[in-house]
Design a protein around this motif. Structure first.
Motif, PDB file in Angstrom:
ATOM      1  N   LYS A 115     -13.491  11.583  -3.890  1.00  0.00           N
ATOM      2  CA  LYS A 115     -13.772  11.989  -4.984  1.00  0.00           C
ATOM      3  C   LYS A 115     -12.509  12.250  -5.922  1.00  0.00           C
ATOM      4  O   LYS A 115     -12.664  12.279  -7.055  1.00  0.00           O
ATOM      5  CB  LYS A 115     -14.560  13.277  -4.836  1.00  0.00           C
ATOM      6  CG  LYS A 115     -15.857  13.272  -4.306  1.00  0.00           C
ATOM      7  CD  LYS A 115     -16.867  14.453  -4.115  1.00  0.00           C
ATOM      8  CE  LYS A 115     -18.086  14.452  -3.510  1.00  0.00           C
ATOM      9  NZ  LYS A 115     -18.912  15.508  -3.170  1.00  0.00           N
ATOM     10  N   SER A 116     -11.516  12.783  -5.280  1.00  0.00           N
ATOM     11  CA  SER A 116     -10.251  13.269  -6.048  1.00  0.00           C
ATOM     12  C   SER A 116      -9.165  11.951  -5.943  1.00  0.00           C
ATOM     13  O   SER A 116      -8.110  12.454  -6.027  1.00  0.00           O
ATOM     14  CB  SER A 116      -9.939  14.559  -5.808  1.00  0.00           C
ATOM     15  OG  SER A 116     -10.787  15.515  -5.843  1.00  0.00           O
ATOM     16  N   ALA A 117      -9.403  10.923  -5.669  1.00  0.00           N
ATOM     17  CA  ALA A 117      -8.592   9.929  -5.284  1.00  0.00           C
ATOM     18  C   ALA A 117      -7.912   9.768  -6.834  1.00  0.00           C
ATOM     19  O   ALA A 117      -8.553   9.638  -7.798  1.00  0.00           O
ATOM     20  CB  ALA A 117      -9.170   8.680  -4.695  1.00  0.00           C
ATOM     21  N   VAL A 118      -6.622   9.477  -6.692  1.00  0.00           N
ATOM     22  CA  VAL A 118      -5.834   9.234  -8.022  1.00  0.00           C
ATOM     23  C   VAL A 118      -5.661   8.044  -8.365  1.00  0.00           C
ATOM     24  O   VAL A 118      -5.725   7.321  -9.422  1.00  0.00           O
ATOM     25  CB  VAL A 118      -4.417  10.007  -7.747  1.00  0.00           C
ATOM     26  CG1 VAL A 118      -3.599   9.748  -9.127  1.00  0.00           C
ATOM     27  CG2 VAL A 118      -4.449  11.315  -7.534  1.00  0.00           C
ATOM     28  N   PHE A 119      -5.484   7.011  -7.336  1.00  0.00           N
ATOM     29  CA  PHE A 119      -5.299   5.435  -7.467  1.00  0.00           C
ATOM     30  C   PHE A 119      -6.503   4.690  -6.817  1.00  0.00           C
ATOM     31  O   PHE A 119      -7.283   5.235  -6.113  1.00  0.00           O
ATOM     32  CB  PHE A 119      -4.062   5.146  -6.714  1.00  0.00           C
ATOM     33  CG  PHE A 119      -2.874   5.649  -7.506  1.00  0.00           C
ATOM     34  CD1 PHE A 119      -2.089   5.289  -8.425  1.00  0.00           C
ATOM     35  CD2 PHE A 119      -2.246   6.809  -6.647  1.00  0.00           C
ATOM     36  CE1 PHE A 119      -1.202   5.937  -9.115  1.00  0.00           C
ATOM     37  CE2 PHE A 119      -0.966   7.532  -7.086  1.00  0.00           C
ATOM     38  CZ  PHE A 119      -0.464   7.193  -8.389  1.00  0.00           C
ATOM     39  N   SER A 120      -6.561   3.663  -7.380  1.00  0.00           N
ATOM     40  CA  SER A 120      -7.756   2.698  -6.859  1.00  0.00           C
ATOM     41  C   SER A 120      -7.538   1.980  -5.617  1.00  0.00           C
ATOM     42  O   SER A 120      -6.386   2.158  -4.990  1.00  0.00           O
ATOM     43  CB  SER A 120      -7.750   1.278  -7.923  1.00  0.00           C
ATOM     44  OG  SER A 120      -6.445   0.362  -7.666  1.00  0.00           O
ATOM     45  N   ILE A 121      -8.792   1.530  -4.999  1.00  0.00           N
ATOM     46  CA  ILE A 121      -8.772   1.027  -3.529  1.00  0.00           C
ATOM     47  C   ILE A 121      -7.789  -0.076  -3.488  1.00  0.00           C
ATOM     48  O   ILE A 121      -6.982  -0.242  -2.598  1.00  0.00           O
ATOM     49  CB  ILE A 121     -10.087   0.797  -3.248  1.00  0.00           C
ATOM     50  CG1 ILE A 121     -10.929   2.101  -3.084  1.00  0.00           C
ATOM     51  CG2 ILE A 121      -9.817  -0.193  -2.104  1.00  0.00           C
ATOM     52  CD1 ILE A 121     -10.444   2.655  -1.799  1.00  0.00           C
ATOM     53  N   ASP A 122      -7.869  -0.774  -4.547  1.00  0.00           N
ATOM     54  CA  ASP A 122      -7.000  -2.274  -4.475  1.00  0.00           C
ATOM     55  C   ASP A 122      -5.347  -1.862  -4.485  1.00  0.00           C
ATOM     56  O   ASP A 122      -4.746  -2.529  -3.924  1.00  0.00           O
ATOM     57  CB  ASP A 122      -7.111  -3.022  -5.940  1.00  0.00           C
ATOM     58  CG  ASP A 122      -8.383  -3.642  -5.830  1.00  0.00           C
ATOM     59  OD1 ASP A 122      -9.092  -3.752  -4.803  1.00  0.00           O
ATOM     60  OD2 ASP A 122      -8.915  -4.093  -6.912  1.00  0.00           O
ATOM     61  N   GLU A 123      -4.943  -0.842  -5.074  1.00  0.00           N
ATOM     62  CA  GLU A 123      -3.503  -0.199  -5.290  1.00  0.00           C
ATOM     63  C   GLU A 123      -3.333   0.157  -3.915  1.00  0.00           C
ATOM     64  O   GLU A 123      -2.229  -0.048  -3.370  1.00  0.00           O
ATOM     65  CB  GLU A 123      -3.239   0.909  -6.157  1.00  0.00           C
ATOM     66  CG  GLU A 123      -1.811   1.151  -6.044  1.00  0.00           C
ATOM     67  CD  GLU A 123      -1.316   1.477  -7.514  1.00  0.00           C
ATOM     68  OE1 GLU A 123      -0.178   2.027  -7.734  1.00  0.00           O
ATOM     69  OE2 GLU A 123      -1.947   1.150  -8.545  1.00  0.00           O
ATOM     70  N   HIS A 124      -4.240   0.887  -3.207  1.00  0.00           N
ATOM     71  CA  HIS A 124      -3.859   1.407  -1.768  1.00  0.00           C
ATOM     72  C   HIS A 124      -4.009   0.098  -0.613  1.00  0.00           C
ATOM     73  O   HIS A 124      -2.943   0.370   0.251  1.00  0.00           O
ATOM     74  CB  HIS A 124      -4.877   2.573  -1.611  1.00  0.00           C
ATOM     75  CG  HIS A 124      -4.693   3.884  -1.849  1.00  0.00           C
ATOM     76  ND1 HIS A 124      -3.326   4.547  -1.407  1.00  0.00           N
ATOM     77  CD2 HIS A 124      -5.294   4.766  -2.893  1.00  0.00           C
ATOM     78  CE1 HIS A 124      -3.220   5.687  -2.222  1.00  0.00           C
ATOM     79  NE2 HIS A 124      -4.303   5.694  -2.866  1.00  0.00           N
ATOM     80  N   LYS A 125      -4.736  -0.644  -1.091  1.00  0.00           N
ATOM     81  CA  LYS A 125      -4.628  -1.813  -0.193  1.00  0.00           C
ATOM     82  C   LYS A 125      -3.272  -2.738  -0.199  1.00  0.00           C
ATOM     83  O   LYS A 125      -2.707  -3.027   0.696  1.00  0.00           O
ATOM     84  CB  LYS A 125      -5.742  -2.843  -0.414  1.00  0.00           C
ATOM     85  CG  LYS A 125      -7.189  -2.542  -0.160  1.00  0.00           C
ATOM     86  CD  LYS A 125      -8.228  -3.725  -0.664  1.00  0.00           C
ATOM     87  CE  LYS A 125      -9.615  -3.317   0.022  1.00  0.00           C
ATOM     88  NZ  LYS A 125     -10.553  -4.442  -0.541  1.00  0.00           N
ATOM     89  N   ASP A 126      -2.729  -2.658  -1.523  1.00  0.00           N
ATOM     90  CA  ASP A 126      -1.611  -3.380  -1.739  1.00  0.00           C
ATOM     91  C   ASP A 126      -0.222  -2.542  -0.760  1.00  0.00           C
ATOM     92  O   ASP A 126       0.510  -3.107  -0.096  1.00  0.00           O
ATOM     93  CB  ASP A 126      -1.232  -3.264  -3.216  1.00  0.00           C
ATOM     94  CG  ASP A 126       0.233  -4.148  -3.505  1.00  0.00           C
ATOM     95  OD1 ASP A 126       0.402  -5.021  -3.054  1.00  0.00           O
ATOM     96  OD2 ASP A 126       0.923  -3.156  -3.832  1.00  0.00           O
ATOM     97  N   ARG A 127      -0.249  -1.096  -1.231  1.00  0.00           N
ATOM     98  CA  ARG A 127       0.526  -0.303  -0.466  1.00  0.00           C
ATOM     99  C   ARG A 127       0.515  -0.226   1.013  1.00  0.00           C
ATOM    100  O   ARG A 127       1.534  -0.544   1.694  1.00  0.00           O
ATOM    101  CB  ARG A 127       0.186   1.029  -0.854  1.00  0.00           C
ATOM    102  CG  ARG A 127       0.542   1.439  -2.261  1.00  0.00           C
ATOM    103  CD  ARG A 127       0.254   2.744  -2.762  1.00  0.00           C
ATOM    104  NE  ARG A 127       0.398   3.156  -4.143  1.00  0.00           N
ATOM    105  CZ  ARG A 127       0.303   4.259  -4.981  1.00  0.00           C
ATOM    106  NH1 ARG A 127       0.132   5.314  -4.091  1.00  0.00           N
ATOM    107  NH2 ARG A 127       0.434   4.429  -6.204  1.00  0.00           N
ATOM    108  N   PHE A 128      -0.627  -0.328   1.425  1.00  0.00           N
ATOM    109  CA  PHE A 128      -0.980  -0.479   2.858  1.00  0.00           C
ATOM    110  C   PHE A 128      -0.409  -1.722   3.458  1.00  0.00           C
ATOM    111  O   PHE A 128       0.493  -1.672   4.641  1.00  0.00           O
ATOM    112  CB  PHE A 128      -2.202  -0.304   3.370  1.00  0.00           C
ATOM    113  CG  PHE A 128      -2.653  -0.274   4.969  1.00  0.00           C
ATOM    114  CD1 PHE A 128      -1.816   0.575   5.620  1.00  0.00           C
ATOM    115  CD2 PHE A 128      -3.585  -0.910   5.416  1.00  0.00           C
ATOM    116  CE1 PHE A 128      -1.989   0.787   7.085  1.00  0.00           C
ATOM    117  CE2 PHE A 128      -3.624  -0.993   6.764  1.00  0.00           C
ATOM    118  CZ  PHE A 128      -3.123  -0.087   7.587  1.00  0.00           C
TER     119      PHE A 128
END
Length: 388
Positions: free
Chosen positions: A5-18
């Motif tokens: 609910k309070s995520a700051v960044f998109s799932i796609d951005e986190h996929k890239d970081r991971f």
């Protein structure tokens, strides 16, 4: 992946970081990591909380294709669910459950009973006692320092991160405006700090990782001085350093101000600091070596016999931060050979301290490096001394 609910960044951005974090593991020939630094756990896992300072937490994943596992204290589970995309969350009860045993269990589930583990040795979130108990609980593993490995992932900012840093810079500029509006002879350093901090908080700033640094008059030689009850007097130099913060992204403002008419020695020192700052800024560009930038900043000081007064590095990386520090792994200093890239964000400053003369100047700001030059996000930068 789930979107909290309070995520700051998109799932796609986190996929890239991971994916980049996992690639870094492989490149370093590490089998898995025990990520402990809150700024890295937030960057990769999206988990936003300060409590790693007093409750062990780990983001664990391997160099293979497994999903990450987040280990944290049970009382913080709701906080994790607010922000993290990680689905596998394991909790422990402080003082009654063994954290090393839980780490061991998770690694076994991931098929690891021996190998090389990366962990941030230099993070305050890894107390010496915890490191020793982990080493004892995991005799089949060798531990490698992953402080730079993971910290370097954060140095070049994405477009979304730059938006956060620009917002943080606006908060910091509100603080600087409050400082100039409030500063006058007779008020205390603590009163001035309260106006700065209150203005930023009212504007919407998140909390900052380092206390406001503020010193006046005979205290000005203290580059990292906390404000005191000391009254600010006519003729004082007053320097401030503090950060505006947006979703844990920091932009630091720095400025030295004069109250009334400072002494000639004080204004001369400021002018030399200004020359140093301008020389360093001119050398800061895409492709520049960090050691060459600091050398450029020192040239004006050498001409005036004041190189000894420059006791601080010329600059350092800035971005996500939690108490007690806001520095990233980027050091703009002699002794390093890193080359600057577009999208890096850093503090650049001239900091001259003359303890025997009870006199000091700090001037600079936070800058974003772009292909066409520097964009100042916060701070006073290379301007003449402002007197109030």
């Amino acid at each position: 992946m789930m979107h909290a609910k309070s995520a700051v960044f998109s799932i796609d951005e986190h996929k890239d970081r991971f994916a980049r974090a996992r690639a870094a593991l492989k490149a370093a020939k590490l089998d898995a990591c025990l990520m402990v630094a809150p700024e890295n756990v937030y960057y990769v896992g999206g988990y936003e909380t300060w409590v790693g300072v007093n409750s062990p937490q780990f983001l664990i994943f391997t160099a293979k294709e497994d999903a990450p596992t987040l280990i944290l204290r049970n009382v913080d589970l709701a906080l994790a669910r607010e922000t993290t995309w990680v689905g596998d969350i394991r909790t422990y009860h402080l003082h009654t459950d063994s954290v090393p045993d839980l780490v061991t269990k998770v690694l076994k589930e991931k098929g690891l009973i021996r190998g090389r583990l990366g962990i941030e040795f230099q993070s305050y979130a890894l107390p010496h006692g915890m490191a020793l108990t982990l080493k004892e609980a995991l005799p089949g593993f060798d531990f490698a320092d992953a402080t730079d490995l993971f910290g370097d992932l954060r140095l070049v900012k994405s477009a979304a991160e730059i938006d956060m840093l620009r917002a943080a810079g606006k908060f910091a500029q509100i603080g600087l405006t409050a400082a100039k509006r409030t500063l006058k002879a007779g008020i205390s350093e603590i009163e001035l700090a309260a106006e700065i901090e209150g203005a930023m908080r009212r504007a919407g700033s998140d909390y900052w990782a380092i206390p406001t640094e503020l010193a006046s008059g005979w205290r000005s030689a203290g580059g990292h001085a906390a404000p005191r009850p000391k009254a600010i007097e006519p003729g004082d130099l007053v320097h401030v350093e503090f950060a505006g913060v947006s979703n844990r992204y920091h932009a630091t403002a720095l400025q030295t101000l004069g109250v009334g008419t400072p002494s000639k020695r004080a204004t001369d020192l400021y002018d030399v600091a200004l020359l140093s700052l301008k020389a360093g800024l001119a050398a800061t560009k895409v492709g520049a070596r960090v050691d060459a930038i600091e050398e450029a900043s020192l040239e004006p000081l050498r001409k005036e016999g004041l190189e000894h007064a420059a006791m601080m590095r010329f600059g350092y990386g800035l971005g996500i931060a939690y108490p007690p520090i806001w520095l990233e792994t980027l050091q703009i200093s002699r002794g390093f050979d890193r080359v600057l890239e577009p999208g890096m964000v850093f503090v650049l400053h001239s900091c001259l301290e003359l303890p025997d003369e009870e006199l000091g100047v700090v001037q600079g700001g936070t800058y974003l490096l772009k292909e066409d030059g520097l964009e100042m996000l916060a701070g006073a930068g290379d301007i003449d001394l402002i007197r109030v």
